[in-house]
Design a protein around this motif. Structure first.
Motif, PDB file in Angstrom:
ATOM      1  N   ALA A 276       0.820  -1.227   0.000  1.00 41.86           N
ATOM      2  CA  ALA A 276       0.000   0.000   0.000  1.00 41.86           C
ATOM      3  C   ALA A 276       0.850   1.272   0.000  1.00 41.86           C
ATOM      4  O   ALA A 276       0.464   2.291  -0.580  1.00 41.86           O
ATOM      5  CB  ALA A 276      -0.939  -0.010   1.211  1.00 41.86           C
ATOM      6  N   PHE A 277       1.997   1.223   0.686  1.00 46.26           N
ATOM      7  CA  PHE A 277       2.823   2.444   0.808  1.00 46.26           C
ATOM      8  C   PHE A 277       4.283   2.126   0.474  1.00 46.26           C
ATOM      9  O   PHE A 277       5.174   2.308   1.298  1.00 46.26           O
ATOM     10  CB  PHE A 277       2.725   3.005   2.243  1.00 46.26           C
ATOM     11  N   PRO A 278       4.542   1.647  -0.732  1.00 41.63           N
ATOM     12  CA  PRO A 278       5.916   1.203  -1.036  1.00 41.63           C
ATOM     13  C   PRO A 278       6.929   2.340  -0.904  1.00 41.63           C
ATOM     14  O   PRO A 278       6.636   3.477  -1.241  1.00 41.63           O
ATOM     15  CB  PRO A 278       5.803   0.719  -2.487  1.00 41.63           C
ATOM     16  N   GLY A 279       8.076   1.981  -0.343  1.00 37.67           N
ATOM     17  CA  GLY A 279       9.170   2.966  -0.248  1.00 37.67           C
ATOM     18  C   GLY A 279       8.987   3.994   0.831  1.00 37.67           C
ATOM     19  O   GLY A 279       9.792   4.921   0.953  1.00 37.67           O
ATOM     20  N   GLN A 280       7.960   3.866   1.662  1.00 36.20           N
ATOM     21  CA  GLN A 280       7.738   4.898   2.675  1.00 36.20           C
ATOM     22  C   GLN A 280       8.104   4.433   4.084  1.00 36.20           C
ATOM     23  O   GLN A 280       7.808   5.110   5.071  1.00 36.20           O
ATOM     24  CB  GLN A 280       6.261   5.342   2.633  1.00 36.20           C
ATOM     25  N   GLY A 281       8.703   3.244   4.199  1.00 35.00           N
ATOM     26  CA  GLY A 281       9.107   2.759   5.532  1.00 35.00           C
ATOM     27  C   GLY A 281      10.077   3.719   6.200  1.00 35.00           C
ATOM     28  O   GLY A 281      10.974   4.246   5.533  1.00 35.00           O
ATOM     29  N   PRO A 282       9.931   3.968   7.471  1.00 30.00           N
ATOM     30  CA  PRO A 282      10.705   5.012   8.147  1.00 30.00           C
ATOM     31  C   PRO A 282      12.100   4.592   8.612  1.00 30.00           C
ATOM     32  O   PRO A 282      12.903   5.434   8.979  1.00 30.00           O
ATOM     33  CB  PRO A 282       9.837   5.366   9.349  1.00 30.00           C
ATOM     34  N   VAL A 283      12.411   3.283   8.608  1.00 29.05           N
ATOM     35  CA  VAL A 283      13.680   2.852   9.210  1.00 29.05           C
ATOM     36  C   VAL A 283      14.702   2.399   8.168  1.00 29.05           C
ATOM     37  O   VAL A 283      15.831   2.885   8.136  1.00 29.05           O
ATOM     38  CB  VAL A 283      13.426   1.724  10.238  1.00 29.05           C
ATOM     39  N   ALA A 284      14.326   1.456   7.299  1.00 29.64           N
ATOM     40  CA  ALA A 284      15.282   0.947   6.316  1.00 29.64           C
ATOM     41  C   ALA A 284      15.625   2.063   5.324  1.00 29.64           C
ATOM     42  O   ALA A 284      14.736   2.798   4.886  1.00 29.64           O
ATOM     43  CB  ALA A 284      14.686  -0.259   5.584  1.00 29.64           C
ATOM     44  N   PRO A 285      16.916   2.181   4.969  1.00 25.23           N
ATOM     45  CA  PRO A 285      17.320   3.221   4.015  1.00 25.23           C
ATOM     46  C   PRO A 285      16.562   3.113   2.683  1.00 25.23           C
ATOM     47  O   PRO A 285      16.265   4.109   2.038  1.00 25.23           O
ATOM     48  CB  PRO A 285      18.815   2.955   3.809  1.00 25.23           C
ATOM     49  N   SER A 286      16.189   1.862   2.333  1.00 27.29           N
ATOM     50  CA  SER A 286      15.483   1.661   1.073  1.00 27.29           C
ATOM     51  C   SER A 286      14.033   2.095   1.133  1.00 27.29           C
ATOM     52  O   SER A 286      13.345   2.133   0.119  1.00 27.29           O
ATOM     53  CB  SER A 286      15.519   0.169   0.717  1.00 27.29           C
TER      54      SER A 286
END
Lengths: 593, 593
Positions: A276-286
């Protein structure tokens, strides 16, 4: 001299059927110990010699550290243990019995109470302190699962010492003296130990360290770092990530509730977030979403020692499981049980599967205690249940959107986690508890009213330390560490004899010469085990010698014609021929090397 | 060196309120032991040193006698003790308990069963025998009335040894070796003991001797003769008077029934006889009737171990009472209770107050067992009840007019009774049991199926001996025997230190010199108790030294100006001045004298 022809030593070729670990197998096969009941062993002649040698090393170092030896009874009355709460707290681990008048007694698992009462009886002034008393005495614990021969038994010899001080600094010094004595003891025994920060557990008190002997058969898990940190898993503290400042927090996106259909597990929620929110994770650099930031909420019902209950919610990063032992240790003396359906029915604010911080906390109307993992620091961003089905809150920031009643060390510790003192990544290893030292503080003294007059003539409560070494277990650990596939290989300090003389062959001259050598070695001050058995083949004698594990053997046999005997080193597996005229001198040199 | 300024030694000026005997008072007052529960004591530092010295003497002599030391658990399972019957027979003396699974355990009072099972486990051939094993270990007995400090306690250290032989002659030899070792042990300890024939009691077996230490505070009564006979009262056998031949019996007057109105007691019957038949008494040269020949009949109901009951009538000379302990010992394992009115109602042949031999005996229709005192020999003439009120039979001759099912040793033993071996009159004295040796025979081996292959390859039951020394009690006995009104006075072999150095006075020079002497004595190989307490008066130090009882004291004080110190001998109460330069040499000479 112990003559094997008439000694109460019998070796076995087969492992005992109930034995799993090497020390158990070998101590039984070599005739050092014998089982008499579950977790109850008999010391046979050679085993008793090893036990006494270990005891004597412990005794000498205790004396050198200023300890004074006393001896208490194992049989003790209920009242003092009732006063400190241990009569109940020990639960089924305590052997309880009644005398002919129906009075309650116990077989003491340790003697804090009795030492404190005896000091109370004899001393009355700060001038009498500090003092450290110890005993080497038989203890009893009704273990649920006795195992591994002498490693976990129900009757065992323990050295327990107790220090008594008027001040906290005094306790520190007494503790340090015992700690140093322990290091000397294990060094002399030839037992590697790691000093681990430990959880004081049922003993109470403020500081505690365990001396763990690293071994795969150990029952304890502990962690070490290359930089020298070591701790029992229960005692590991979590190194939190850096907190954000108020300014930094202000710059974070606002929390927002999202529809997360069916994402009722951490795995499902992580997958959903990545879709649903690809690439928006707050921790992993990716920007990938990981299980870490899916804040997991677990609900427990606590039972307090007085029998009352209260709910508790714990939050931890979604990639971690709770370690039951760490949880238990953090909550003691309360006991935690998972929430039941009835419990959930009583607390509708807790929406099973979608619990989030909303509505939790002692300050909230629900008054439900809420504790978070130490990694949940101000500014950390989480995904958590929104308190209703199929809804989660994203960008939930600790310190801005929610707070807790405190932190709790309950999450599992993993290889690679950072040591709390910054000394590098941790790795888990297994160990056997050889000793445990506690700064008990004033808990026992208060319960038993142990006071002395201080410098100002006022009654002051004494502060105590408690220091234990499992003597029986040390014998097992030594056997566990010092053996090979052929048998035991005792360090010299604890070997039941200095030298093993073997008369091999049928020739009377061999027996005469062996006897002469054995007597000469004994006259030179060595303790000698002499295999003088007639009609026993050299092969059997060699096998027995390897099984019994005396450090040095003198083999008298074939070389005699050339005027030589063979000197064997058990641990090194080496041997050399020496001239008959030099056998005493050469053996002494080996033994005293 | 033990420095009193920092040692866990505190003396008391007052006797403990519960103390009756000197050893109890002094061991507590001198700070050697402390009570922790009824019959349960703590060994404080000096007491533990005495205990260990006694243990070591016992150990050395056991080793010298060929014993091999092992160590069994106090906690033992029920089954082996069930097999020998002792689980029940020990009654309330046994501490019983259950583990967390509800399995029955006991705290072993002795270890015959466990030693036998271990020998069974390890040995299988007559070639393995003989062997003697021993342990110095903590024992438990739930005494009904713990008393007298360490004299009768519920937890105590005991040396118990067990011998295993294939033949009766082997057992005799093993027994003799232990007996000789016991004599050496008590000689080294400085404890006078008398070897008494003993009753094997609950242990079973064929021969048994007690080592009794004569002391007025002893719990055992024993008898000795000038000719060297000694026996526990329970074990004394009666020297019977001479029997008459058939011819002599034929010459005696016939039995005749007489009317004896109201003579229902021995005293009344004697008076009546002297009035009615003056000068016709058969025993006294004067013809006076004595209580002796009024044959007293006593009736008991026996309860057997299986719970069944049977009546028993005992006849003994009317001048003797029954000794309950001798009766108990003769009847064991049956237990005797006096006849009740209901019992008399069930056996109308027993006319209370006028019972005689008529109608008694296993061969009689009544089938009532009838036993007589050994003095009732063929030809002896008696007056006895005629089986109906106010009637007695006179000139009732044993072997002619009546017989019994056997004899019984139940009558009291009196000062002046002849020793059974003809070694002169007996006198009673009190003693404390220090050791007990038993030829157990095959009782335990049979119960536990302890067999080995004999020379012919057949299974043969092993014969056992059992040999105990109360180590704890030996400490009490030593204190009881070696003290005066001022305190203890240990024999050198067991003293907690060789020499007591006292720094008396306030002068720093005194303390410096005392310290120097204490260190020099220690360097010379002596163990030193050093009274270095500042601000304690010389008077208090002298009193404490007398109370503590170290054999030799070196008093450093007033003589220092003249270059002398005082050497005091505790036991002798003597003292002398020696030059400073000679103090080490002189002290060594005293200690090693």
């Amino acid at each position: 001299m112990i003559r094997m022809s008439s000694s109460f030593i019998r070796t076995l070729r087969e492992d005992p059927s109930d034995a799993e670990v090497a020390s158990h197998k070998l101590l039984v096969r070599a005739g050092y110990i014998r089982r008499s009941a579950a977790g109850v062993y008999t010391w046979l002649p050679l085993g008793l010699k090893v036990l006494r040698k270990v005891e004597q090393i412990v005794r000498e170092e205790m004396d050198a550290a200023g300890g004074q030896e006393v001896l208490f009874s194992a049989l003790q009355p209920r009242a003092p243990y009732e006063a400190t709460g241990r009569w109940e707290e020990y639960g089924p681990l305590l052997f309880r019995l009644q005398d002919r008048r129906g009075e309650d007694y116990l077989l003491a698992p340790t003697h804090e109470e009795m030492f404190a009462l005896t000091v109370k009886d004899l001393f009355n002034s700060y001038k009498d302190l500090p003092t450290t008393l110890y005993q080497i005495q038989t203890k009893y614990r009704d273990e649920a699962r006795p195992r591994a021969g002498l490693l976990r038994v129900r009757e065992f010899v323990m050295k327990d010492a107790y220090s008594f001080d008027i001040s906290d600094q005094g306790l520190e010094a007494s503790y340090a003296a015992q700690r140093a004595a322990y290091q000397r003891i294990f060094a002399r025994l030839g037992l590697e130990t790691v000093i681990c920060q430990a959880d004081a557990g049922a003993m109470g008190g403020s500081r505690s360290e365990e001396f763990l002997h690293p071994t795969p058969v150990g029952e304890d898990t502990f962690v070490v770092s290359d930089g020298g940190y070591a701790a029992n898993v229960e005692a590991v503290t979590t190194l939190p990530p850096a907190s954000l400042s108020a300014e930094e927090i202000a710059a974070l996106p606002a929390a927002h509730v999202e529809h997360t259909p069916g994402a009722s597990t951490i795995a499902a929620l992580t997958d959903f977030s990545n879709q649903a929110f690809p690439g928006q994770g707050p921790v992993a650099p990716s920007g990938e979403w990981t299980r870490y930031e899916m804040l997991k909420h677990l609900v427990y019902m606590l039972t307090m020692p007085d029998g009352s209950t209260e709910p508790l919610v714990i939050a931890l990063p979604g990639d971690r499981e709770v370690d039951p032992k760490r949880l238990e240790s953090s909550l003691a003396p309360a006991i935690a049980a998972p929430f039941t359906d009835e419990d959930f029915a009583r607390y509708p604010v807790l929406a099973k599967g979608f619990i989030g911080p909303e509505g939790l906390g002692l300050d909230a109307p629900s008054k439900i205690r809420y504790l978070v993992d130490p990694r949940v620091v101000p500014g950390s961003r989480w995904v958590a249940g929104a308190g209703e089905a199929d809804k989660h809150v994203y960008d939930l920031v600790y310190g801005r959107d929610f707070t807790a009643d405190g932190t709790i060390e309950a999450a599992e510790v993993r290889d690679g986690d950072p040591a709390p003192d910054g000394s590098g990544p941790l790795r888990k290893t297994r160990g056997m508890e050889m000793g445990h030292i506690f700064q008990l503080g004033r808990k026992y003294a208060e319960a038993l009213d142990l006071k002395v007059l201080d410098e100002n003539g006022k009654q002051a409560t004494v502060t105590m330390g408690s220091y234990g070494i499992g003597v029986t277990r040390a014998v097992a650990a030594l056997a566990e560490t010092h053996h090979d596939e052929k048998g035991l290989a005792w360090p010299r300090a604890v070997a039941p004899a200095d030298v093993h003389v073997l008369a091999t062959g049928k020739d009377a001259a061999v027996f005469e010469e062996a006897e002469r050598i054995a007597l000469a070695l004994e006259a030179a001050g060595l303790t000698v085990l002499y295999d003088d058995r007639p009609k026993v083949s050299p092969g059997v004698k060699f096998k027995d010698a390897e099984l019994l594990g005396i450090p040095t053997s003198v083999v008298v046999g074939r070389g005699l014609a050339e005027g030589t005997v063979e000197l064997r080193d058990r641990a090194g597996g080496t041997s050399r021929n020496v001239a008959l005229s030099e056998v005493v001198e050469e053996t002494l040199a080996e033994v005293r090397a």
